[in-house]
Design a protein around this motif. Structure first.
Motif, mmCIF file in Angstrom:
data_model
loop_
_atom_site.group_PDB
_atom_site.id
_atom_site.type_symbol
_atom_site.label_atom_id
_atom_site.label_comp_id
_atom_site.label_asym_id
_atom_site.label_seq_id
_atom_site.Cartn_x
_atom_site.Cartn_y
_atom_site.Cartn_z
ATOM 1 N N ALA A 3 0.871 -1.256 -0.086
ATOM 2 C CA ALA A 3 -0.071 -0.026 -0.058
ATOM 3 C C ALA A 3 0.797 1.197 0.077
ATOM 4 O O ALA A 3 1.916 1.441 0.525
ATOM 5 C CB ALA A 3 -0.875 0.027 1.234
ATOM 6 N N PRO A 4 0.470 2.378 -0.715
ATOM 7 C CA PRO A 4 1.278 3.526 -0.849
ATOM 8 C C PRO A 4 1.195 4.250 0.475
ATOM 9 O O PRO A 4 0.302 4.564 1.313
ATOM 10 C CB PRO A 4 0.650 4.339 -1.734
ATOM 11 C CG PRO A 4 -0.840 3.940 -1.805
ATOM 12 C CD PRO A 4 -0.738 2.549 -1.428
ATOM 13 N N ASP A 18 5.978 -5.659 -5.915
ATOM 14 C CA ASP A 18 5.976 -7.165 -5.585
ATOM 15 C C ASP A 18 6.238 -7.984 -6.855
ATOM 16 O O ASP A 18 6.425 -7.566 -7.909
ATOM 17 C CB ASP A 18 4.829 -7.763 -4.851
ATOM 18 C CG ASP A 18 3.616 -7.361 -5.637
ATOM 19 O OD1 ASP A 18 3.565 -7.178 -6.829
ATOM 20 O OD2 ASP A 18 2.402 -7.447 -4.631
ATOM 21 N N ALA A 19 6.355 -9.155 -6.435
ATOM 22 C CA ALA A 19 6.649 -10.177 -7.587
ATOM 23 C C ALA A 19 5.607 -10.156 -8.674
ATOM 24 O O ALA A 19 5.858 -10.145 -9.836
ATOM 25 C CB ALA A 19 6.664 -11.775 -7.008
ATOM 26 N N ASP A 20 4.244 -9.761 -8.397
ATOM 27 C CA ASP A 20 3.186 -9.874 -9.391
ATOM 28 C C ASP A 20 3.550 -8.425 -10.339
ATOM 29 O O ASP A 20 3.003 -8.479 -11.734
ATOM 30 C CB ASP A 20 1.826 -9.618 -8.859
ATOM 31 C CG ASP A 20 1.541 -10.832 -7.988
ATOM 32 O OD1 ASP A 20 1.890 -11.710 -8.536
ATOM 33 O OD2 ASP A 20 0.553 -10.556 -7.171
ATOM 34 N N ALA A 21 4.135 -7.409 -10.040
ATOM 35 C CA ALA A 21 4.623 -6.492 -10.840
ATOM 36 C C ALA A 21 5.689 -6.663 -11.619
ATOM 37 O O ALA A 21 6.042 -5.896 -12.639
ATOM 38 C CB ALA A 21 5.063 -5.279 -9.829
ATOM 39 N N SER A 53 10.495 8.367 -9.668
ATOM 40 C CA SER A 53 12.019 7.703 -9.453
ATOM 41 C C SER A 53 11.683 6.447 -8.925
ATOM 42 O O SER A 53 10.886 6.159 -8.195
ATOM 43 C CB SER A 53 12.883 8.703 -8.432
ATOM 44 O OG SER A 53 12.390 8.670 -7.128
ATOM 45 N N ILE A 54 12.859 5.627 -9.512
ATOM 46 C CA ILE A 54 12.836 4.117 -9.110
ATOM 47 C C ILE A 54 14.381 4.088 -8.317
ATOM 48 O O ILE A 54 15.268 4.394 -9.032
ATOM 49 C CB ILE A 54 12.821 3.267 -10.318
ATOM 50 C CG1 ILE A 54 11.564 3.513 -10.753
ATOM 51 C CG2 ILE A 54 12.932 1.724 -9.604
ATOM 52 C CD1 ILE A 54 10.103 3.128 -10.171
ATOM 53 N N GLY A 55 14.330 3.644 -7.096
ATOM 54 C CA GLY A 55 15.725 3.467 -6.358
ATOM 55 C C GLY A 55 16.408 4.564 -6.619
ATOM 56 O O GLY A 55 17.547 4.635 -6.326
ATOM 57 N N ASP A 70 11.391 -3.221 -6.561
ATOM 58 C CA ASP A 70 11.537 -1.881 -6.870
ATOM 59 C C ASP A 70 10.680 -0.868 -6.041
ATOM 60 O O ASP A 70 9.459 -1.078 -5.631
ATOM 61 C CB ASP A 70 11.240 -1.461 -8.254
ATOM 62 C CG ASP A 70 12.281 -1.919 -9.562
ATOM 63 O OD1 ASP A 70 13.271 -2.392 -9.124
ATOM 64 O OD2 ASP A 70 11.842 -2.035 -10.655
ATOM 65 N N ILE A 71 11.131 0.101 -5.504
ATOM 66 C CA ILE A 71 10.648 1.248 -4.896
ATOM 67 C C ILE A 71 10.607 2.446 -5.592
ATOM 68 O O ILE A 71 11.550 3.182 -6.149
ATOM 69 C CB ILE A 71 11.393 1.666 -3.600
ATOM 70 C CG1 ILE A 71 11.555 0.060 -2.456
ATOM 71 C CG2 ILE A 71 10.815 2.473 -2.802
ATOM 72 C CD1 ILE A 71 12.250 0.337 -1.365
ATOM 73 N N ALA A 72 9.340 2.849 -5.838
ATOM 74 C CA ALA A 72 8.905 3.871 -6.628
ATOM 75 C C ALA A 72 8.438 5.122 -6.012
ATOM 76 O O ALA A 72 7.696 4.984 -4.814
ATOM 77 C CB ALA A 72 7.820 3.692 -7.755
ATOM 78 N N ARG A 73 9.093 6.400 -5.833
ATOM 79 C CA ARG A 73 8.721 7.476 -5.312
ATOM 80 C C ARG A 73 7.784 8.577 -6.302
ATOM 81 O O ARG A 73 8.553 8.825 -7.236
ATOM 82 C CB ARG A 73 9.936 8.302 -4.631
ATOM 83 C CG ARG A 73 10.616 7.367 -3.438
ATOM 84 C CD ARG A 73 11.797 7.745 -3.208
ATOM 85 N NE ARG A 73 11.798 8.963 -2.582
ATOM 86 C CZ ARG A 73 11.582 9.156 -1.346
ATOM 87 N NH1 ARG A 73 11.519 8.351 -0.337
ATOM 88 N NH2 ARG A 73 11.675 10.520 -0.771
ATOM 89 N N ILE A 74 6.783 9.061 -6.139
ATOM 90 C CA ILE A 74 6.226 9.759 -6.942
ATOM 91 C C ILE A 74 6.096 11.253 -5.994
ATOM 92 O O ILE A 74 5.319 11.314 -5.366
ATOM 93 C CB ILE A 74 4.795 9.203 -7.390
ATOM 94 C CG1 ILE A 74 4.872 7.726 -7.958
ATOM 95 C CG2 ILE A 74 3.876 9.887 -8.412
ATOM 96 C CD1 ILE A 74 4.627 6.743 -6.881
#
Length: 342
Positions: A3-4, A18-21, A53-55, A70-74
């Motif tokens: 969850a965000p 997660d793995a599904d992404a 951004s990713i990572g 992967d960690i995304a920041r929006i």
């Protein structure tokens, strides 16, 4: 997908894939992760603007493939102000919540700013009335117009206040209610009495010679648009013969929603809307044979006698069917009362 997390002061959202992404496009994954308030087009715009951004590294390619973990920041910007300015124009509000507003539009009010009408429009009025309750349509703090009424046509209109409401209502109006609960009923006062109590006008519409008006055109013409109007005679007025002055009150329901559709279709079958300056000129002299006081009322009526009396739709969030009605405006009611005395 986790969850965000969000930081309200900065508009920052953090999401972990997660793995599904794994293997999904960045824009596809983000649109699903952020939920219905964010269309894929808006997500793609944010990515290209460098807001994602990713990572810790800005990723400006919507088609970038995601990996597990992967960690995304929006960084979500505040909605931009609408270009039109808010104006304190009185509105007859029938209903309002966080998602939408329903109004009874008066005659003379243009819906959207445009050539010759950059101020004094419904959009200007809504920006002032709604203020910060407009959550932003496509990243801009503005009302979402999903259908329109002509400047001089009165009646019920719904306007979206959020992205999710705008998309859902736009889809409902785009398919004219074929897949939902959308209903639109108009009351018109027309010259003459249709020979049948109910009927359907199925005639393609395109541009007329002056490019502002519309006309019935052959189906094969490049600009031809399919248009269907269903009508029901509500009341008949006057003598039904060649010399007598007769008129009718009709209900029109739209199967499609083309510019000037009801006005053109009713004129096409020989029953133009009373007062219509564009499609009813040929029968305007009929008013000279009306008795007073209805003769003066009709001759001085400055617009088409057309009113959007009923609008029903599914609420885009609650999915509850909502129905709204607006009574005839006083000037149109006065003509109706006068016709009843013929």
């Amino acid at each position: 997908m986790n969850a965000p997390d969000s930081e309200a002061d900065t508009g920052l959202k953090v999401l972990q894939a997660d793995a599904d992404a794994a293997g999904q496009r960045l824009d596809q994954w983000l649109a699903a992760a952020l939920g219905a308030d964010f269309s894929r087009n808006r997500v793609q715009t944010l990515i290209r603007q460098g807001a994602v951004s990713i990572g810790g590294v800005v990723s400006d390619q919507p088609k970038r493939k995601m990996a597990d973990g992967d960690i995304a920041r929006i960084d979500l910007p505040e909605p931009e102000p609408a270009e039109p300015q808010g104006e304190n124009i009185p509105l007859d509000v029938l209903y309002e919540d966080d998602s939408l507003i329903v109004i009874n539009k008066p005659a003379g009010l243009v819906v959207h700013p445009g050539a010759g009408n950059w101020t004094g429009t419904l959009v200007n009025a809504l920006i002032h009335h709604c203020g910060d309750s407009l959550s932003g349509i496509g990243g801009v703090r503005r009302p979402g117009i999903v259908h329109r009424l002509d400047k001089e046509t009165t009646g019920v209109m719904v306007v979206a206040k959020s992205d999710i409401a705008h998309r859902a209502l736009s889809e409902a109006f785009a398919d004219h209610g074929a897949s939902g609960e959308l209903e639109r009923a108009y009351q018109a006062l027309v010259w003459g009495i249709p020979p049948r109590m109910t009927g359907k006008v199925d005639a393609h519409l395109g541009r007329a010679a002056d490019r502002v008006r519309r006309a019935v055109v052959p189906e094969g013409r490049d600009d031809a648009r399919h248009a269907v109007t269903h009508f029901t005679v509500l009341e008949k007025f006057g003598e039904q013969d060649l010399k007598g002055v007769h008129a009718a009150s009709v209900e029109c329901r739209l199967e499609t929603g083309r510019t000037h559709q009801i006005r053109v279709h009713m004129a096409h079958i020989g029953h133009p809307v009373i007062g219509d300056p564009d499609y009813g000129q040929a029968l305007r002299t009929k008013a000279n044979r009306l008795p007073e006081p209805v003769q003066t009322l009709v001759k001085s009526f400055p617009r088409q006698a057309l009113h959007a009396g009923l609008l029903a739709f599914l609420h885009p969030v609650t999915q509850i069917k909502m129905s709204f009605e607006a009574p005839l405006p006083a000037d149109m009611q006065a003509i109706l009362d006068g016709l009843r005395n013929l």
